[in-house]
Design an enzyme around this catalytic site. Structure first.
Site, mmCIF file in Angstrom:
data_model
loop_
_atom_site.group_PDB
_atom_site.id
_atom_site.type_symbol
_atom_site.label_atom_id
_atom_site.label_comp_id
_atom_site.label_asym_id
_atom_site.label_seq_id
_atom_site.Cartn_x
_atom_site.Cartn_y
_atom_site.Cartn_z
ATOM 1 N N ASP A 44 0.822 -1.212 0.000
ATOM 2 C CA ASP A 44 0.000 0.000 0.000
ATOM 3 C C ASP A 44 0.857 1.264 0.000
ATOM 4 O O ASP A 44 2.018 1.242 0.424
ATOM 5 C CB ASP A 44 -0.875 0.045 1.259
ATOM 6 C CG ASP A 44 -2.030 -0.937 1.210
ATOM 7 O OD1 ASP A 44 -2.082 -1.756 0.276
ATOM 8 O OD2 ASP A 44 -2.875 -0.873 2.124
ATOM 9 N N HIS A 190 3.752 -2.160 3.240
ATOM 10 C CA HIS A 190 3.782 -0.772 2.755
ATOM 11 C C HIS A 190 5.124 -0.479 2.096
ATOM 12 O O HIS A 190 6.171 -0.700 2.717
ATOM 13 C CB HIS A 190 3.538 0.198 3.917
ATOM 14 C CG HIS A 190 2.159 0.077 4.492
ATOM 15 N ND1 HIS A 190 1.808 -0.939 5.349
ATOM 16 C CD2 HIS A 190 1.051 0.825 4.293
ATOM 17 C CE1 HIS A 190 0.528 -0.801 5.665
ATOM 18 N NE2 HIS A 190 0.034 0.253 5.041
HETATM 19 ZN ZN LIG Z 1 -2.567 3.307 3.188
#
Ligand SMILES: [Zn+2]
Length: 234
Positions: A44, A190
């Site tokens: 993400d 991430h």
């Molecule tokens: Zn996010």
């Protein structure tokens, strides 16, 4: 008028049962547990020129495919990274326009901005953008309908290592992900965002996670491949 708007906002944006009902019933949080042993890695908050190319390199070395839920505003600033992600066989998903929390938006504004992000990501990647992951996994009344209107649906995760937090060391991240690495798992990582420098820990943890998948005979695929298997098997 202002009062009516405020009541509407409170009921539709904060009523937790409504949100949880949608999550349980409609949102994809894992793939099938039977069938071929597949799992999905997702990243993400990118693309990020500091970290995304390094993530791509590690994935390429392991022959793994992943899904990158991109922030469309960052994608516009880094179009070459979006192309590199798509060219390497990974899937591009949407993480919205600019990582705004759904509770700070009107439902109709969410729909408009999710539509805009989808169009930008389609154009930059040259791929259909099948899935939406709302920032922080948070919804308001517009999120799920927008996910169905502009995408195939909304995808969350079955396992999160909290790698956006700089206090999570690489060994902690790897241990959490290895525990969650099962057939059908959707793991969230991430490659940008979170605490400054946090993706360094993610990158350090990644080889151990890829090796654990290999040892367990789990093939790492895109979310569409993982979910497509469920469609074929039911
Ligand atoms: Zn996010």
């Amino acid at each position: 008028m202002i009062l009516a708007g405020l009541v509407f906002w409170l009921v539709w944006d904060f009523y937790p049962d409504w949100v949880h009902h949608i999550r349980r019933r409609a949102v994809i949080q894992h793939g099938p547990e039977g069938g071929s042993p597949l799992a999905a890695l997702t990243f993400d908050d990118g693309p990020d020129p500091r970290y995304t190319p390094r993530v791509l390199q590690v994935l390429a070395q392991a022959g793994a495919r992943a899904t990158f839920f991109l922030v469309a505003g960052k994608a516009q600033q880094n179009p070459e990274l979006v192309k590199a992600i798509a060219a390497a066989g990974h899937e591009v998903g949407s993480h919205g326009m600019d990582h705004r929390h759904a509770w700070l938006e009107w439902p109709w504004s969410v729909d408009r901005r999710i539509g805009r992000a989808a169009a930008i990501l389609r154009r930059l990647s040259g791929q259909p953008v099948h899935y939406l992951r709302p920032p922080w996994g948070m919804f308001n009344a517009g999120t799920y309908p927008a996910g169905m209107r502009h995408h195939r649906g909304v995808v969350l995760w079955s396992c999160s290592a909290g790698d956006w937090n700089i206090r999570r060391q690489a060994r902690d991240i790897a241990a959490t992900l290895e525990a969650g690495l099962k057939p059908g798992a959707i793991l969230v990582l991430h490659d940008s965002g979170g605490d400054p420098g946090a993706p360094e820990h993610t990158l350090a943890a990644l080889p151990a996670v890829l090796e654990a998948a290999r040892r367990r005979g789990l093939k790492l695929v895109t979310v569409s491949e993982l979910v497509g298997q469920r469609r074929q098997s039911t």
